[in-house]
Design an enzyme around this catalytic site. Structure first.
Site, PDB file in Angstrom:
ATOM      1  N   ASP A  16       0.864  -1.212   0.043  1.00  0.00           N
ATOM      2  CA  ASP A  16      -0.154  -0.110  -0.036  1.00  0.00           C
ATOM      3  C   ASP A  16       0.876   1.386  -0.051  1.00  0.00           C
ATOM      4  O   ASP A  16       1.970   1.007   0.171  1.00  0.00           O
ATOM      5  CB  ASP A  16      -0.759   0.141   1.424  1.00  0.00           C
ATOM      6  CG  ASP A  16      -1.934  -1.024   1.232  1.00  0.00           C
ATOM      7  OD1 ASP A  16      -1.978  -1.720   0.327  1.00  0.00           O
ATOM      8  OD2 ASP A  16      -2.494  -0.983   2.274  1.00  0.00           O
ATOM      9  N   ARG A  39      -0.846  -0.694  -8.579  1.00  0.00           N
ATOM     10  CA  ARG A  39      -2.137  -0.337  -8.314  1.00  0.00           C
ATOM     11  C   ARG A  39      -2.294   1.127  -8.364  1.00  0.00           C
ATOM     12  O   ARG A  39      -1.848   1.654  -7.357  1.00  0.00           O
ATOM     13  CB  ARG A  39      -2.766  -1.112  -6.807  1.00  0.00           C
ATOM     14  CG  ARG A  39      -4.166  -0.525  -6.614  1.00  0.00           C
ATOM     15  CD  ARG A  39      -4.333  -0.601  -5.101  1.00  0.00           C
ATOM     16  NE  ARG A  39      -3.822  -1.757  -4.463  1.00  0.00           N
ATOM     17  CZ  ARG A  39      -3.555  -1.973  -3.131  1.00  0.00           C
ATOM     18  NH1 ARG A  39      -3.390  -0.879  -2.476  1.00  0.00           N
ATOM     19  NH2 ARG A  39      -3.360  -3.145  -2.739  1.00  0.00           N
TER      20      ARG A  39
HETATM   21  P1  FDA Z   1     -13.976   9.091  -6.406  1.00  0.00           P
HETATM   22  O1  FDA Z   1     -13.691   9.569  -4.995  1.00  0.00           O
HETATM   23  O2  FDA Z   1     -13.646  10.048  -7.471  1.00  0.00           O
HETATM   24  O3  FDA Z   1     -14.952   8.321  -6.266  1.00  0.00           O
HETATM   25  C1  FDA Z   1     -15.860   7.688  -7.396  1.00  0.00           C
HETATM   26  C2  FDA Z   1     -17.097   7.114  -6.893  1.00  0.00           C
HETATM   27  O4  FDA Z   1     -17.083   6.221  -6.186  1.00  0.00           O
HETATM   28  C3  FDA Z   1     -17.912   8.245  -6.511  1.00  0.00           C
HETATM   29  O5  FDA Z   1     -19.464   7.952  -7.095  1.00  0.00           O
HETATM   30  C4  FDA Z   1     -17.905   8.131  -5.046  1.00  0.00           C
HETATM   31  O6  FDA Z   1     -19.371   8.433  -4.368  1.00  0.00           O
HETATM   32  C5  FDA Z   1     -17.929   6.505  -4.899  1.00  0.00           C
HETATM   33  N1  FDA Z   1     -17.019   6.230  -3.657  1.00  0.00           N
HETATM   34  C6  FDA Z   1     -15.627   6.868  -3.646  1.00  0.00           C
HETATM   35  N2  FDA Z   1     -15.258   6.430  -2.270  1.00  0.00           N
HETATM   36  C7  FDA Z   1     -16.399   5.929  -1.555  1.00  0.00           C
HETATM   37  C8  FDA Z   1     -16.539   5.564  -0.417  1.00  0.00           C
HETATM   38  N3  FDA Z   1     -15.334   5.611   0.740  1.00  0.00           N
HETATM   39  N4  FDA Z   1     -17.632   5.121   0.146  1.00  0.00           N
HETATM   40  C9  FDA Z   1     -18.765   5.240  -0.824  1.00  0.00           C
HETATM   41  N5  FDA Z   1     -18.439   5.697  -2.032  1.00  0.00           N
HETATM   42  C10 FDA Z   1     -17.445   5.934  -2.591  1.00  0.00           C
HETATM   43  N6  FDA Z   1      -5.389   5.139  -1.326  1.00  0.00           N
HETATM   44  C11 FDA Z   1      -3.969   5.573  -0.758  1.00  0.00           C
HETATM   45  O7  FDA Z   1      -3.745   6.632  -0.463  1.00  0.00           O
HETATM   46  N7  FDA Z   1      -3.046   4.251  -0.384  1.00  0.00           N
HETATM   47  C12 FDA Z   1      -3.583   3.057  -0.854  1.00  0.00           C
HETATM   48  O8  FDA Z   1      -2.768   2.054  -0.629  1.00  0.00           O
HETATM   49  C13 FDA Z   1      -4.940   2.714  -1.401  1.00  0.00           C
HETATM   50  N8  FDA Z   1      -5.205   1.551  -1.664  1.00  0.00           N
HETATM   51  C14 FDA Z   1      -6.519   1.582  -2.324  1.00  0.00           C
HETATM   52  C15 FDA Z   1      -6.798   0.108  -2.652  1.00  0.00           C
HETATM   53  C16 FDA Z   1      -7.930   0.050  -3.383  1.00  0.00           C
HETATM   54  C17 FDA Z   1      -8.308  -1.404  -4.062  1.00  0.00           C
HETATM   55  C18 FDA Z   1      -8.910   1.136  -3.641  1.00  0.00           C
HETATM   56  C19 FDA Z   1     -10.093   1.203  -4.289  1.00  0.00           C
HETATM   57  C20 FDA Z   1      -8.336   2.262  -3.066  1.00  0.00           C
HETATM   58  C21 FDA Z   1      -7.440   2.521  -2.389  1.00  0.00           C
HETATM   59  N9  FDA Z   1      -6.917   3.735  -1.911  1.00  0.00           N
HETATM   60  C22 FDA Z   1      -5.678   3.930  -1.472  1.00  0.00           C
HETATM   61  C23 FDA Z   1      -7.938   4.774  -1.788  1.00  0.00           C
HETATM   62  C24 FDA Z   1      -8.039   5.870  -2.911  1.00  0.00           C
HETATM   63  O9  FDA Z   1      -6.990   6.645  -2.890  1.00  0.00           O
HETATM   64  C25 FDA Z   1      -8.949   6.803  -2.862  1.00  0.00           C
HETATM   65  O10 FDA Z   1      -9.174   7.570  -1.700  1.00  0.00           O
HETATM   66  C26 FDA Z   1     -10.529   6.138  -3.016  1.00  0.00           C
HETATM   67  O11 FDA Z   1     -10.343   5.088  -3.829  1.00  0.00           O
HETATM   68  C27 FDA Z   1     -11.638   7.052  -3.410  1.00  0.00           C
HETATM   69  O12 FDA Z   1     -11.378   7.136  -4.768  1.00  0.00           O
HETATM   70  P2  FDA Z   1     -12.001   6.975  -5.975  1.00  0.00           P
HETATM   71  O13 FDA Z   1     -10.718   6.747  -7.231  1.00  0.00           O
HETATM   72  O14 FDA Z   1     -12.745   5.719  -5.533  1.00  0.00           O
HETATM   73  O15 FDA Z   1     -12.816   7.937  -6.485  1.00  0.00           O
END
Ligand code: FDA
Length: 305
Positions: free
Chosen positions: A129, A179
């Site tokens: 991570d 990732r």
């Molecule tokens: P964005 O925030 O633009 O959201 C896209 C859509 O998904 C929106 O409709 C939103 O409402 C929905 N959504 C997003 N987050 C949600 C939540 N918590 N609850 C409900 N709905 C939600 N970060 C990091 O700094 N280090 C790491 O090692 C990791 N590891 C990691 C692994 C995996 C498999 C994932 C999916 C994510 C991470 N992250 C992470 C977290 C990442 O950095 C980020 O904060 C979240 O994924 C939210 O951003 P999105 O890309 O989902 O898009």
């Protein structure tokens, strides 16, 4: 709201008190199948049966004693053993500080090296991570060292950091598994894109670079996002450049947008769910709330019977 929640994630008093409150415990269930590894395996078996890949992460970060890191490593070794009996082996995702990076980087390397070797024997993967910005350099150095001896190791990169384009170029030389995420911490504008549109644009550019490398067999790409529209935009670009959809894995967190992940799976994107479990869920859960303030309303609704 995002900044307050991320401050709450770091605050030691709240970290001590909030997890004891019943409504908080009830609300966190949405993002975790349970606190035990048995709960995680139950969820994993159903996901694997539906054709998805599964990654496990036991929650916990910033340890204060190296003996705790030994216990965490032992736990992940047991997960790799139990995971290899499944129809599809479980991949493991660790936070370097959970394996002692704050205390002894060499000990962290030794733990990761042993876990990567064990994971290879079980035909599975070890992922690192990415934590907050002070850890980016040591995590990349750790990854490069591991990648020199192991093919089955991956690293998380954060698109909101301005430095990530350069980090990616550096890593592409060694055939990385990446990732790609947007980034979950509270970073200043001097080093991070703070506007969502800028972070999304950075994500798309980095993802396309990685997709081309994946097409040529020079990288494994996991799109770690719940942003299905963005995934499809990247998919359209990639298709035009001759990248098979099978090279565009989508990785989402357990409990978030699961129906959307299943839709992407039906469209041909290999789909993975990262299942988090464990008792030390407080800072991780607060970061999930910060990603979507509507989740706070959900949490508050748990107060009402
Ligand atoms: P964005 O925030 O633009 O959201 C896209 C859509 O998904 C929106 O409709 C939103 O409402 C929905 N959504 C997003 N987050 C949600 C939540 N918590 N609850 C409900 N709905 C939600 N970060 C990091 O700094 N280090 C790491 O090692 C990791 N590891 C990691 C692994 C995996 C498999 C994932 C999916 C994510 C991470 N992250 C992470 C977290 C990442 O950095 C980020 O904060 C979240 O994924 C939210 O951003 P999105 O890309 O989902 O898009």
């Amino acid at each position: 709201m995002r900044r307050i929640l991320l401050w709450m994630a770091r605050n030691p008093t709240l970290r001590e008190r909030l997890p004891r409150m019943r409504f908080v415990r009830r609300a966190v269930r949405r993002f975790m199948p349970g606190e035990t590894v048995a709960d995680a395996f139950r969820a994993a078996d159903a996901l694997i049966a539906s054709g998805q890949g599964v990654l496990f992460t036991r929650l916990g970060e910033n340890l204060t004693a190296l003996s705790e890191a030994d216990a965490v490593a032992a736990h992940y070794h047991a997960v790799i053993d139990a995971g290899r009996t499944r129809a599809r082996p479980i991949e493991v995702s660790v936070k370097p500080t959970q394996l002692g990076l704050d205390i002894d980087a060499e000990a962290t390397y030794r733990h990761c090296d042993a876990l990567a070797r064990h994971a290879a024997e079980a035909a599975t993967w070890l992922w690192l991570d990415m934590e907050s910005s002070p850890y980016v350099d040591p995590t990349i150095e750790l990854y490069e060292r591991l990648r020199a001896d192991h093919e089955n190791v991956g690293i998380c990169l954060q698109a909101y950091l301005r430095r990530t384009a350069a980090d990616l170029q550096r890593l592409l030389v060694i055939g990385p598994a990446v990732r790609l995420v947007k980034g979950a911490y509270d970073e200043p504008a001097s080093i991070a894109y703070r506007r969502k549109a800028d972070a999304d644009a950075s994500y798309q550019t980095l993802a396309v670079t990685l997709a081309l490398a994946a097409r040529d067999g020079r990288a494994r790409l996991g799109l770690g996002t719940h942003d299905a529209d963005l995934v499809r935009r990247i998919g359209t670009f990639a298709e035009a450049a001759g990248v098979p959809r099978a090279k565009l894995e989508v990785h989402m967190l357990y409990g978030i947008r699961a129906p959307e992940l299943r839709r992407l799976q039906r469209e041909g994107y290999p789909s993975h769910t990262l299942v988090a479990y464990g008792t030390a869920w407080y800072p991780w859960y607060m970061r999930r709330l910060a990603e979507r303030p509507a989740n706070v309303l959900f949490a508050l609704r748990q107060v009402i019977p």
